[in-house]
Write a protein that holds these residues in place. Sequence first.
Motif, short mmCIF file in Angstrom:
data_model
loop_
_atom_site.label_atom_id
_atom_site.label_comp_id
_atom_site.label_asym_id
_atom_site.label_seq_id
_atom_site.Cartn_x
_atom_site.Cartn_y
_atom_site.Cartn_z
N PHE A 167 0.83 -1.20 0.00
CA PHE A 167 0.00 0.00 0.00
C PHE A 167 0.87 1.26 0.00
O PHE A 167 1.83 1.38 0.74
N GLY A 168 0.51 2.21 -0.88
CA GLY A 168 1.16 3.52 -0.88
C GLY A 168 2.47 3.60 -1.62
O GLY A 168 3.22 4.57 -1.46
N LEU A 169 2.75 2.61 -2.47
CA LEU A 169 3.99 2.64 -3.24
C LEU A 169 3.67 2.88 -4.72
O LEU A 169 3.13 2.01 -5.40
N GLY A 170 3.99 4.05 -5.20
CA GLY A 170 3.82 4.35 -6.62
C GLY A 170 2.43 4.71 -7.06
O GLY A 170 2.18 4.91 -8.25
N ALA A 171 1.48 4.78 -6.14
CA ALA A 171 0.11 5.15 -6.49
C ALA A 171 -0.60 5.64 -5.24
O ALA A 171 -0.13 5.42 -4.12
N SER A 172 -1.72 6.30 -5.43
CA SER A 172 -2.48 6.83 -4.31
C SER A 172 -3.91 6.31 -4.37
O SER A 172 -4.34 5.74 -5.37
N ALA A 173 -4.62 6.49 -3.29
CA ALA A 173 -6.03 6.09 -3.22
C ALA A 173 -6.83 7.25 -2.64
O ALA A 173 -6.29 8.11 -1.95
N LEU A 214 -10.27 8.65 -0.32
CA LEU A 214 -11.03 8.25 0.86
C LEU A 214 -12.16 7.30 0.47
O LEU A 214 -12.44 6.33 1.18
N ASP A 215 -12.79 7.57 -0.66
CA ASP A 215 -13.90 6.72 -1.10
C ASP A 215 -13.42 5.32 -1.44
O ASP A 215 -14.10 4.33 -1.12
N GLU A 216 -12.26 5.20 -2.09
CA GLU A 216 -11.73 3.88 -2.43
C GLU A 216 -11.40 3.09 -1.17
O GLU A 216 -11.67 1.88 -1.09
N LEU A 217 -10.82 3.76 -0.19
CA LEU A 217 -10.47 3.08 1.05
C LEU A 217 -11.73 2.68 1.81
O LEU A 217 -11.80 1.58 2.37
N ALA A 218 -12.73 3.55 1.82
CA ALA A 218 -13.99 3.22 2.48
C ALA A 218 -14.66 2.02 1.82
O ALA A 218 -15.23 1.16 2.50
N ALA A 219 -14.58 1.94 0.50
CA ALA A 219 -15.16 0.80 -0.21
C ALA A 219 -14.43 -0.49 0.14
O ALA A 219 -15.05 -1.56 0.29
N LEU A 220 -13.10 -0.41 0.29
CA LEU A 220 -12.34 -1.59 0.68
C LEU A 220 -12.72 -2.04 2.08
O LEU A 220 -12.90 -3.23 2.34
N GLU A 221 -12.87 -1.10 2.98
CA GLU A 221 -13.28 -1.42 4.34
C GLU A 221 -14.64 -2.11 4.36
O GLU A 221 -14.87 -3.07 5.12
N ALA A 222 -15.54 -1.65 3.52
CA ALA A 222 -16.87 -2.26 3.44
C ALA A 222 -16.77 -3.70 2.92
O ALA A 222 -17.52 -4.58 3.37
N GLU A 267 1.52 10.59 1.76
CA GLU A 267 0.08 10.79 1.57
C GLU A 267 -0.71 9.55 1.98
O GLU A 267 -1.86 9.65 2.42
N ALA A 268 -0.09 8.36 1.83
CA ALA A 268 -0.78 7.14 2.25
C ALA A 268 -1.00 7.12 3.75
O ALA A 268 -2.06 6.71 4.24
N LEU A 269 0.01 7.62 4.50
CA LEU A 269 -0.14 7.67 5.96
C LEU A 269 -1.20 8.68 6.37
O LEU A 269 -1.98 8.44 7.31
N LYS A 270 -1.28 9.79 5.65
CA LYS A 270 -2.31 10.79 5.95
C LYS A 270 -3.70 10.22 5.69
O LYS A 270 -4.65 10.48 6.44
N LEU A 271 -3.81 9.44 4.62
CA LEU A 271 -5.10 8.84 4.29
C LEU A 271 -5.54 7.86 5.38
O LEU A 271 -6.70 7.86 5.80
N LEU A 272 -4.60 7.04 5.85
CA LEU A 272 -4.93 6.09 6.90
C LEU A 272 -5.29 6.82 8.21
O LEU A 272 -6.21 6.39 8.92
N TYR A 303 -7.08 4.77 11.33
CA TYR A 303 -6.28 3.56 11.48
C TYR A 303 -5.24 3.74 12.60
O TYR A 303 -4.79 4.85 12.88
N SER A 304 -4.84 2.62 13.19
CA SER A 304 -3.75 2.61 14.16
C SER A 304 -2.91 1.36 13.94
O SER A 304 -3.38 0.38 13.35
#
Length: 285
Positions: free
Chosen positions: A65-71, A73-81, A101-106, A111-112
């Motif tokens: 996660f977070g290497l060479g691409a970004s996601a 909030l909606d994509e992450l929320a969909a994954l969580e669902a 940016e990946a850490l900021k998104l988490l 996330y923890s």
Amino acid sequence: MAAIFITPQLAQRLERAEAQHLARQVETYAELYPGQRARTIAIAGGMAALTIGAFGRKLNHVTGFGLGASASLDELAALEAAYAAHGLATEIDVCPYADAEALKLLAARGYSVNAFSNTYIKSLDDAGAAFHPASGVEIVHVTAENAAEFFNACVAGFSVQMQQRPLALLEALARIAMARSDTRLYLAIVDGNVAGSAGLGLIEPEGTAVAHLYIASTLPAYRGRGIQQALLQARLLDAQREGFALASITARPSNVSARNALRAGFELAYTKSTFVRPLHNAVQG
């Protein structure tokens, strides 16, 4: 042997290989067990694996996660669902070279960190010089004739661990390894009896080859007799003969696999953090 300097490019290579390994596990599981809704989801340069809830994080987590691409909030929320639909929290392994940016998104999604895993690597330039099998241990390749022995040894070896896993998962992991065309399997023989088993994944994601050593276990009666060192060295030699220049192992810090890797000349490349968003948070959105 000089230490390998870890660059962001090398980290991406290792993470792509691990993501490919996880994807092939899930894809093979889906072929072996149709109807289970097993699938992978590409996200933020990494790979999310979804199988069945009873398997826990082993076949239900995100890597790379977070290497060479970004996601988003909606994509992450969909994954969580998607994980919540399987009764699972979302677990995302993040290496130290991931984009900030990946850490900021988490962080924005609550996330923890609840665990860590280590990635170990070894140059195969000197694998032949390091090959010193334990006395009295014979290593043989798994074929159609001894495949049942591998299956039984693999399941039995992992059945006696500090962290107990469901029998169905152990059986699925063994069958997945047996069915993968990119994996070679091995048995350790002592006095004519099977003492341990292991696998070697010859992975070439996007042309960057990595020999990934995995699914290694020893039967309880033979532990402490150099079984895993013999299996490690045999796999390193095979990978070298196939033209692979780099080998990797992933393990939790300080467990038996980690100690065996260090004894075999592997070095710690980096430690990954496992970020988790609890299931109840995913349900609430």
